[in-house]
Enzyme design. Sequence first.
Site, PDB file in Angstrom:
ATOM      1  CE  LYS A   1      93.274 -83.662  46.380  1.00  0.00           C
ATOM      2  NZ  LYS A   1      93.828 -83.507  47.717  1.00  0.00           N
TER       3      LYS A   1
ATOM      4  NE  ARG B   1      97.038 -82.271  43.290  1.00  0.00           N
ATOM      5  CZ  ARG B   1      96.849 -81.559  44.402  1.00  0.00           C
ATOM      6  NH1 ARG B   1      97.850 -81.295  45.215  1.00  0.00           N
ATOM      7  NH2 ARG B   1      95.649 -81.110  44.704  1.00  0.00           N
TER       8      ARG B   1
ATOM      9  CD  GLU C   1      99.774 -86.112  52.980  1.00  0.00           C
ATOM     10  OE1 GLU C   1      99.454 -84.999  52.550  1.00  0.00           O
ATOM     11  OE2 GLU C   1      99.728 -87.142  52.294  1.00  0.00           O
TER      12      GLU C   1
HETATM   13  C1  PLP Z   1      94.456 -82.713  48.703  1.00  0.00           C
HETATM   14  C2  PLP Z   1      95.380 -83.121  49.785  1.00  0.00           C
HETATM   15  C3  PLP Z   1      96.286 -82.232  50.388  1.00  0.00           C
HETATM   16  C4  PLP Z   1      96.275 -80.768  50.112  1.00  0.00           C
HETATM   17  O1  PLP Z   1      96.605 -80.471  48.795  1.00  0.00           O
HETATM   18  P1  PLP Z   1      96.135 -79.128  48.114  1.00  0.00           P
HETATM   19  O2  PLP Z   1      96.648 -79.237  46.732  1.00  0.00           O
HETATM   20  O3  PLP Z   1      96.767 -78.013  48.872  1.00  0.00           O
HETATM   21  O4  PLP Z   1      94.659 -79.082  48.195  1.00  0.00           O
HETATM   22  C5  PLP Z   1      97.192 -82.743  51.290  1.00  0.00           C
HETATM   23  N1  PLP Z   1      97.198 -84.045  51.614  1.00  0.00           N
HETATM   24  C6  PLP Z   1      96.335 -84.918  51.089  1.00  0.00           C
HETATM   25  C7  PLP Z   1      96.399 -86.337  51.504  1.00  0.00           C
HETATM   26  C8  PLP Z   1      95.400 -84.479  50.161  1.00  0.00           C
HETATM   27  O5  PLP Z   1      94.534 -85.347  49.640  1.00  0.00           O
END
Ligand code: PLP
Length: 287
Positions: A150, A50, A183
Amino acid sequence: MKVYLNGKFVDQKDAKISVFDHGLLYGDGAFEGIRSYNNLVFKLEEHIDRLYETMHTLLIECSLTKKQMIKAIVETLKQNKIKDGYIRVVVTRGVGDLGLDPQKCKGTSSVIIIADKITLYPKELYEKGLAIITVPTVRNHPEALNPELKSLNYLNNILAKIEANIAGFNEAIMLDATGVVAECTGDNIFIVKKGLLLTPSQGRLRGITREVVLDLARKSKMKTFEGAITRHEIYNADECFLTGTAAELIPVVNVDGRQIGNGKPGSVTKKMLKAFKEVTRKEGVKY
Ligand SMILES: *Cc1c(COP(=O)(O)O)cnc(C)c1O
């Protein structure tokens, strides 16, 4: 604490980067949050994939290959003698001038790896469950800044967190640009209704913990659904919980003043939490 900084391990107090780094000036970079349990790095490859996908889209060329990155992460954990920890990986576009043009960043990307501990919410909330609210700030439009990235630009999420904090809550639901649930500020959201496990499929980051939970559900023959979810469906769900590497898995018992189910963490949530704890204890890259 020893921090990995551009190929070297330095003391925390010496872990400094240039004020001309575009990660600082413009949030121009990518990051990952990874956990290790019992000397096993959980889903390391998935996190690395990722990270490199985010960099691919941002056209950031990392100074480390994936293999070297994995080695550096494992070495950072070893250097700090961390058995159960939280690893933050940051890659910025590097040093440029004061303009935003990435072409001016002529050197190499900056790579930072920090191995530490993190607990996102007080322990009792993992037992009692969170109360959360929906906030006005919507999650970034995918064609503006895709939530799948991310990236170091987290102001979208920070604005939502501020709105939750002002209202006296720890966490917020963010809708997407079309008005369906996306989310939370740093976690994915799940609901359970009549034995079906549902989670949004758009406007959100494809969380790795989310994928783990969906996998665990399928393995236990539970039906799953990924699609559009509205607030109405959340209010009337039997159960609700959030997932993320940092938060792990936390129950939600109230959303926008509506009690979820019987107002206590539900049986599916508890089952998932147990299965999650088991899988994190035994799976991962050993160090
Ligand atoms: C990191 C993150 C998540 C959770 O992702 P994981 O891979 O499970 O750690 C969900 N939403 C956002 C906005 C994030 O930055």
